[in-house]
Design an enzyme around this catalytic site. Structure first.
Site, PDB file in Angstrom:
ATOM      1  N   GLU A   1     -10.313  -7.823  -3.903  1.00 22.21           N
ATOM      2  CA  GLU A   1     -11.354  -7.167  -3.096  1.00 22.21           C
ATOM      3  C   GLU A   1     -12.514  -8.133  -2.837  1.00 22.21           C
ATOM      4  O   GLU A   1     -12.932  -8.868  -3.721  1.00 22.21           O
ATOM      5  CB  GLU A   1     -11.863  -5.923  -3.831  1.00 22.21           C
TER       6      GLU A   1
ATOM      7  N   LYS B   1     -11.781   0.980   3.499  1.00 20.06           N
ATOM      8  CA  LYS B   1     -11.795   1.713   2.224  1.00 20.06           C
ATOM      9  C   LYS B   1     -12.329   3.128   2.445  1.00 20.06           C
ATOM     10  O   LYS B   1     -13.396   3.305   3.060  1.00 20.06           O
ATOM     11  CB  LYS B   1     -12.691   0.942   1.246  1.00 20.06           C
TER      12      LYS B   1
ATOM     13  N   CYS C   1      -9.160  -0.777  -3.614  1.00 21.97           N
ATOM     14  CA  CYS C   1      -9.741  -0.519  -4.937  1.00 21.97           C
ATOM     15  C   CYS C   1      -9.876   0.960  -5.290  1.00 21.97           C
ATOM     16  O   CYS C   1      -8.880   1.591  -5.568  1.00 21.97           O
ATOM     17  CB  CYS C   1     -11.072  -1.248  -5.070  1.00 21.97           C
TER      18      CYS C   1
END
Ligand code: PUT
Length: 297
Positions: free
Chosen positions: A51, A128, A165
């Protein structure tokens, strides 16, 4: 479930690079290049990166977050995508990376994963969705929640998804990809110490949750994490690859950089799908899953 002994395996070799952050940008990029080249030299057809691949983890505290704008990048022409494209062209493989994407209105940006083909085509651009806000992970100060849903991309002959993530903890997200026949989910990650809970080691929980999400949805999980200390944050590495049976195939060390290369037997996705979990769902009962807040929250 299992195939007969006579079936030829349908293998896809994937690589990941577990990296620490280097303040010197050129040294950091060079280390990235070396890691990707090493995985490609071992036959990886896609290499996956942690990330916020090229920057420090700037959501660690309010002071760093206040300066996050300096890391904003345009897509598709920003430096991270250019570096991924350069490596993809040089090595003839797909390269995945993560970056801070500038938003059109100039406000908070997106935390975005990209995957670039050898010919420079952008195979994926996935923002994300779930944004953590905890001590040590003040991502709500930097990132607006993504709006790109659960896109599936064809990469090296397989069906890939590229969430990021914190998304990896959510069974709902894994299911949304699983229902589309996704075979491999890649999760670029930045996880380690918990600022308000010293001594609480989330690594085993993290690995169990993600590998179980893969098992429940007949998918491989490829999880490149950051490693090492950045200010008060200590990223625990332990990047891994798990299979559709929930088994961890490879795990990187906790304390140093590493390159992992794994062969994914894509037929295992079909085998686990035949186990029938996805065929016997009761979606008409799942309304509570779409209520904004549950009674235990
Ligand atoms: N990258 C966010 C991780 C959050 C861990 N608590």
């Amino acid at each position: 479930p299992g195939r007969g002994d006579q079936a030829a395996p349908n293998l896809l070799r994937v690589g990941l690079v577990q990296m620490r952050w280097r303040e010197d940008e050129r040294a950091h990029d060079e280390a990235l290049r070396q890691g990707v080249r090493l995985a490609a030299a071992q036959g990886a057809r896609i290499v996956c990166l942690p990330e916020l691949t090229r920057s420090r983890y700037f959501a660690a505290d309010e002071k760093l977050a206040a300066e996050a704008d300096r890391y904003l990048e345009d897509l598709p022409d920003g430096p991270t995508t250019r570096l991924a494209a350069e490596l993809a062209a040089e090595l003839g493989i797909a390269v995945h990376a993560s970056l801070y994407e500038r938003a059109a209105d100039g406000g908070l940006g997106y935390n975005t994963a990209v995957c670039v083909a050898p010919d420079g085509a952008l195979l994926a651009r996935t923002r994300k969705l779930h944004i953590p806000r905890f001590p040590g992970y003040h991502e709500d100060l930097c990132f607006r929640p993504g709006d790109t849903g659960f896109p599936v991309a064809a990469v090296a002959g397989a069906r890939f998804g590229f969430p990021t993530c914190w998304d990896e903890w959510f069974p709902e997200l894994a299911r949304a990809y699983g229902l589309q026949g996704t075979q491999v989910l890649v999760h670029p990650t930045a996880i380690g110490s918990e600022a308000d809970l010293p001594g609480f080691d989330t690594q085993p929980l993290w690995e169990h949750t993600i590998s179980a999400n893969g098992l429940a949805n007949a998918m491989f999980m490829v999880v490149p994490n950051r490693v090492g200390r950045e200010g008060d944050s200590d990223f625990y590495g332990c990047s891994f690859v798990s299979d559709p049976y929930g088994r961890v195939l490879l795990r990187a060390p906790r304390d140093r950089e590493a390159v992992l290369v794994a062969d994914l037997d894509l037929d295992q996705c079909r085998d686990m799908a035949e186990f029938g979990l996805l065929r016997t769902r009761r979606p008409e009962l799942y309304g509570p899953l779409t209520e904004p807040v549950g009674s235990a929250c």
